[in-house]
Design an enzyme around this catalytic site. Sequence first.
Site, PDB file in Angstrom:
ATOM      1  N   ASP A  76      45.088  36.666  33.616  1.00  0.00           N
ATOM      2  CA  ASP A  76      45.559  38.041  33.579  1.00  0.00           C
ATOM      3  C   ASP A  76      46.792  38.103  32.674  1.00  0.00           C
ATOM      4  O   ASP A  76      47.650  37.222  32.748  1.00  0.00           O
ATOM      5  CB  ASP A  76      45.929  38.399  35.026  1.00  0.00           C
ATOM      6  CG  ASP A  76      46.182  39.865  35.229  1.00  0.00           C
ATOM      7  OD1 ASP A  76      45.289  40.524  35.757  1.00  0.00           O
ATOM      8  OD2 ASP A  76      47.277  40.332  34.891  1.00  0.00           O
ATOM      9  N   HIS A  89      49.219  52.711  24.293  1.00  0.00           N
ATOM     10  CA  HIS A  89      47.907  52.120  24.597  1.00  0.00           C
ATOM     11  C   HIS A  89      47.267  51.433  23.400  1.00  0.00           C
ATOM     12  O   HIS A  89      46.512  50.468  23.562  1.00  0.00           O
ATOM     13  CB  HIS A  89      46.966  53.174  25.184  1.00  0.00           C
ATOM     14  CG  HIS A  89      47.322  53.528  26.598  1.00  0.00           C
ATOM     15  ND1 HIS A  89      46.974  52.740  27.673  1.00  0.00           N
ATOM     16  CD2 HIS A  89      48.025  54.567  27.100  1.00  0.00           C
ATOM     17  CE1 HIS A  89      47.437  53.279  28.778  1.00  0.00           C
ATOM     18  NE2 HIS A  89      48.086  54.388  28.465  1.00  0.00           N
ATOM     19  N   ASP A  93      45.763  47.774  23.536  1.00  0.00           N
ATOM     20  CA  ASP A  93      44.420  47.404  23.061  1.00  0.00           C
ATOM     21  C   ASP A  93      44.495  46.233  22.085  1.00  0.00           C
ATOM     22  O   ASP A  93      43.661  45.329  22.116  1.00  0.00           O
ATOM     23  CB  ASP A  93      43.740  48.596  22.375  1.00  0.00           C
ATOM     24  CG  ASP A  93      43.294  49.667  23.364  1.00  0.00           C
ATOM     25  OD1 ASP A  93      43.360  49.422  24.590  1.00  0.00           O
ATOM     26  OD2 ASP A  93      42.876  50.746  22.910  1.00  0.00           O
ATOM     27  N   GLU A 119      43.055  44.105  32.201  1.00  0.00           N
ATOM     28  CA  GLU A 119      43.691  43.046  31.407  1.00  0.00           C
ATOM     29  C   GLU A 119      43.356  41.663  31.960  1.00  0.00           C
ATOM     30  O   GLU A 119      44.057  40.694  31.713  1.00  0.00           O
ATOM     31  CB  GLU A 119      45.211  43.253  31.363  1.00  0.00           C
ATOM     32  CG  GLU A 119      45.927  43.092  32.677  1.00  0.00           C
ATOM     33  CD  GLU A 119      46.009  44.377  33.496  1.00  0.00           C
ATOM     34  OE1 GLU A 119      46.880  44.448  34.369  1.00  0.00           O
ATOM     35  OE2 GLU A 119      45.200  45.307  33.288  1.00  0.00           O
TER      36      GLU A 119
END
Length: 199
Positions: A76, A89, A93, A119
């Site tokens: 993670d 964002h 990405d 994620e």
Amino acid sequence: DGKYLDDGDQITIGKTVFKFISSSNIEAAYHEHVWSLTHHDGLTGIHNRPSFDAAIAEAVGRATRQQTPLALLLFDIDHFKLCNDTFGHRAGDHVLRMVASVAAQHTRKGDMLARYGGEEFALILNDLAWPGPARFADHLRGLIQAAPIEFEGNATPVTVSVGVAMWEPALRSVAQLIELADQRLYRAKHAGRNQVIAT
């Protein structure tokens, strides 16, 4: 006396119709593209969750039958929400794509990397005996930490936390293997992040 099939020929067997499509046919490329979309994550290009779910079930079955080592890594991205909130964002990405790319470059042939959700990523390691999976997990963690990840001129330090679980028949199900890796990932996060918990 055999007959060769021509592009577009159809064969009916019972109620099923098969259509022969030459590999050079544009329709073949289209079908391959559609297959890829259903098995891969649109953002990162690696396998998606349904593809992972099928692969882990198959891997557990094979490891049980052949009594070969099988490990699952769940990892993670640390402080991912902060990255999204700070840089937006699009930056988030970009980080997801870069982490997937680093992990994909170091995934061994026969293993499987997938975006597990958000994620979080999953990596199935086949035929790697203990303590190999724990060492591999820490190597991957170090590679991601060292990767130069930049977005629009901003260097973004990225680390991951990793949970590692080995398959053993005592676990009894795929769900228990995933749960064990997930519990260890949770412990890695709460122990300070940027680390591997494998026992």
